[in-house]
Design a protein around this motif. Structure first.
Motif, mmCIF file in Angstrom:
data_model
loop_
_atom_site.group_PDB
_atom_site.id
_atom_site.type_symbol
_atom_site.label_atom_id
_atom_site.label_comp_id
_atom_site.label_asym_id
_atom_site.label_seq_id
_atom_site.Cartn_x
_atom_site.Cartn_y
_atom_site.Cartn_z
ATOM 1 N N ILE A 1 0.539 -2.862 -12.126
ATOM 2 C CA ILE A 1 1.438 -1.900 -11.497
ATOM 3 C C ILE A 1 2.342 -2.599 -10.484
ATOM 4 C CG2 ILE A 1 1.594 0.223 -10.126
ATOM 5 C CD1 ILE A 1 0.360 0.520 -12.988
ATOM 6 N N ARG A 2 1.756 -3.450 -9.651
ATOM 7 C CA ARG A 2 2.542 -4.124 -8.613
ATOM 8 C C ARG A 2 1.802 -5.344 -8.097
ATOM 9 N NH1 ARG A 2 4.045 -4.344 -3.120
ATOM 10 N NH2 ARG A 2 6.274 -4.006 -2.789
ATOM 11 N N VAL A 3 2.563 -6.399 -7.852
ATOM 12 C CA VAL A 3 2.062 -7.593 -7.194
ATOM 13 C C VAL A 3 2.897 -7.763 -5.933
ATOM 14 C CG1 VAL A 3 1.755 -10.094 -7.370
ATOM 15 C CG2 VAL A 3 1.394 -8.663 -9.384
ATOM 16 N N SER A 4 2.229 -7.990 -4.813
ATOM 17 C CA SER A 4 2.989 -8.143 -3.564
ATOM 18 C C SER A 4 3.892 -9.365 -3.650
ATOM 19 C CB SER A 4 2.047 -8.240 -2.361
ATOM 20 O OG SER A 4 1.164 -9.325 -2.500
ATOM 21 N N GLN B 1 0.816 -1.206 0.000
ATOM 22 C CA GLN B 1 0.000 0.000 0.000
ATOM 23 C C GLN B 1 0.855 1.264 0.000
ATOM 24 O OE1 GLN B 1 -2.697 -1.174 -1.302
ATOM 25 N NE2 GLN B 1 -3.952 0.193 -0.069
ATOM 26 N N GLU B 2 1.985 1.241 0.682
ATOM 27 C CA GLU B 2 2.875 2.403 0.668
ATOM 28 C C GLU B 2 3.440 2.647 -0.728
ATOM 29 O OE1 GLU B 2 5.828 1.750 3.701
ATOM 30 O OE2 GLU B 2 4.364 1.996 5.317
ATOM 31 N N ALA B 3 3.838 1.574 -1.411
ATOM 32 C CA ALA B 3 4.362 1.711 -2.772
ATOM 33 C C ALA B 3 3.277 2.218 -3.725
ATOM 34 C CB ALA B 3 4.909 0.373 -3.266
ATOM 35 N N ILE B 4 2.068 1.711 -3.570
ATOM 36 C CA ILE B 4 0.963 2.140 -4.438
ATOM 37 C C ILE B 4 0.550 3.569 -4.110
ATOM 38 C CG2 ILE B 4 -1.465 1.702 -5.036
ATOM 39 C CD1 ILE B 4 0.734 -0.169 -6.322
ATOM 40 N N GLN C 1 -2.576 -12.304 -1.195
ATOM 41 C CA GLN C 1 -1.691 -11.673 -2.173
ATOM 42 C C GLN C 1 -2.422 -10.435 -2.690
ATOM 43 O OE1 GLN C 1 1.186 -13.228 -2.701
ATOM 44 N NE2 GLN C 1 2.004 -12.441 -4.579
ATOM 45 N N LEU C 2 -1.679 -9.381 -2.977
ATOM 46 C CA LEU C 2 -2.272 -8.159 -3.526
ATOM 47 C C LEU C 2 -1.752 -7.905 -4.928
ATOM 48 C CD1 LEU C 2 -2.007 -5.675 -0.524
ATOM 49 C CD2 LEU C 2 -4.030 -6.877 -1.304
ATOM 50 N N MET C 3 -2.625 -7.417 -5.789
ATOM 51 C CA MET C 3 -2.226 -6.987 -7.123
ATOM 52 C C MET C 3 -2.911 -5.645 -7.390
ATOM 53 S SD MET C 3 -2.801 -8.587 -10.954
ATOM 54 C CE MET C 3 -4.575 -8.582 -10.838
ATOM 55 N N THR C 4 -2.111 -4.669 -7.788
ATOM 56 C CA THR C 4 -2.661 -3.373 -8.165
ATOM 57 C C THR C 4 -2.437 -3.196 -9.657
ATOM 58 O OG1 THR C 4 -2.237 -2.439 -5.986
ATOM 59 C CG2 THR C 4 -2.538 -0.878 -7.793
ATOM 60 N N TYR C 5 -3.475 -2.737 -10.338
ATOM 61 C CA TYR C 5 -3.420 -2.584 -11.784
ATOM 62 C C TYR C 5 -4.221 -1.374 -12.215
ATOM 63 C CZ TYR C 5 -8.123 -4.616 -11.664
ATOM 64 O OH TYR C 5 -9.448 -4.848 -11.406
ATOM 65 N N THR D 1 -7.007 -2.341 -6.724
ATOM 66 C CA THR D 1 -6.210 -3.303 -5.968
ATOM 67 C C THR D 1 -7.093 -4.481 -5.587
ATOM 68 O OG1 THR D 1 -4.730 -1.614 -5.074
ATOM 69 C CG2 THR D 1 -4.814 -3.702 -3.898
ATOM 70 N N LEU D 2 -6.632 -5.673 -5.950
ATOM 71 C CA LEU D 2 -7.330 -6.909 -5.621
ATOM 72 C C LEU D 2 -6.555 -7.664 -4.563
ATOM 73 C CD1 LEU D 2 -8.371 -8.604 -8.983
ATOM 74 C CD2 LEU D 2 -9.851 -7.604 -7.260
ATOM 75 N N GLN D 3 -7.280 -8.266 -3.644
ATOM 76 C CA GLN D 3 -6.671 -9.201 -2.700
ATOM 77 C C GLN D 3 -7.227 -10.565 -3.020
ATOM 78 O OE1 GLN D 3 -6.248 -8.149 1.450
ATOM 79 N NE2 GLN D 3 -6.823 -10.201 2.066
ATOM 80 N N TYR D 4 -6.346 -11.524 -3.166
ATOM 81 C CA TYR D 4 -6.753 -12.891 -3.478
ATOM 82 C C TYR D 4 -5.869 -13.842 -2.697
ATOM 83 C CZ TYR D 4 -2.819 -12.281 -6.690
ATOM 84 O OH TYR D 4 -1.587 -12.003 -7.226
#
Length: 109
Positions: free
Chosen positions: A69-72, A37-40, A83-87, A96-99
């Protein structure tokens, strides 16, 4: 260029923590999510976009992913982990998705 430098710096900081995950699983999970979240947040600020809320993925959810953009980073805990993925979608909006994923195990051959 600042975005790339920030992401590389963040990944360099996180990598040792992730590869040697001996600490409390929950605290490590919270730390990974916080770092993501800090990076995003920095990415959103640099690109004048609102910070997206974390949405839990559900089976069959329609996704419009134009650019990841970023995958944890993955944790090695031998169990199901968040796991988080922001796109960005096709409209340029951040999401941002959490899966859940089954993590790799330490010492796995």
């Amino acid at each position: 260029m600042r975005i790339i430098q920030s992401l590389v710096f963040t990944l360099a900081i996180i990598s040792p923590v992730v590869s040697h995950a001996f600490a409390n699983d929950e605290s490590l999970t919270r730390r990974i999510i916080q770092d993501h979240q800090e990076a995003i947040s920095q990415y959103a600020q640099d690109n004048n976009k609102p910070l997206p809320a974390i949405v839990n993925y559900t089976y069959g959810m329609k996704l419009d992913i134009a650019k990841v953009i970023r995958v944890s980073p993955e944790m090695r805990l031998c169990k199901v982990i968040p796991q988080l993925m922001t796109y960005e979608n096709s409209k340029g909006e951040l999401n941002t998705l959490q899966y859940k994923v089954m993590s790799d195990c330490m010492g796995k051959n």
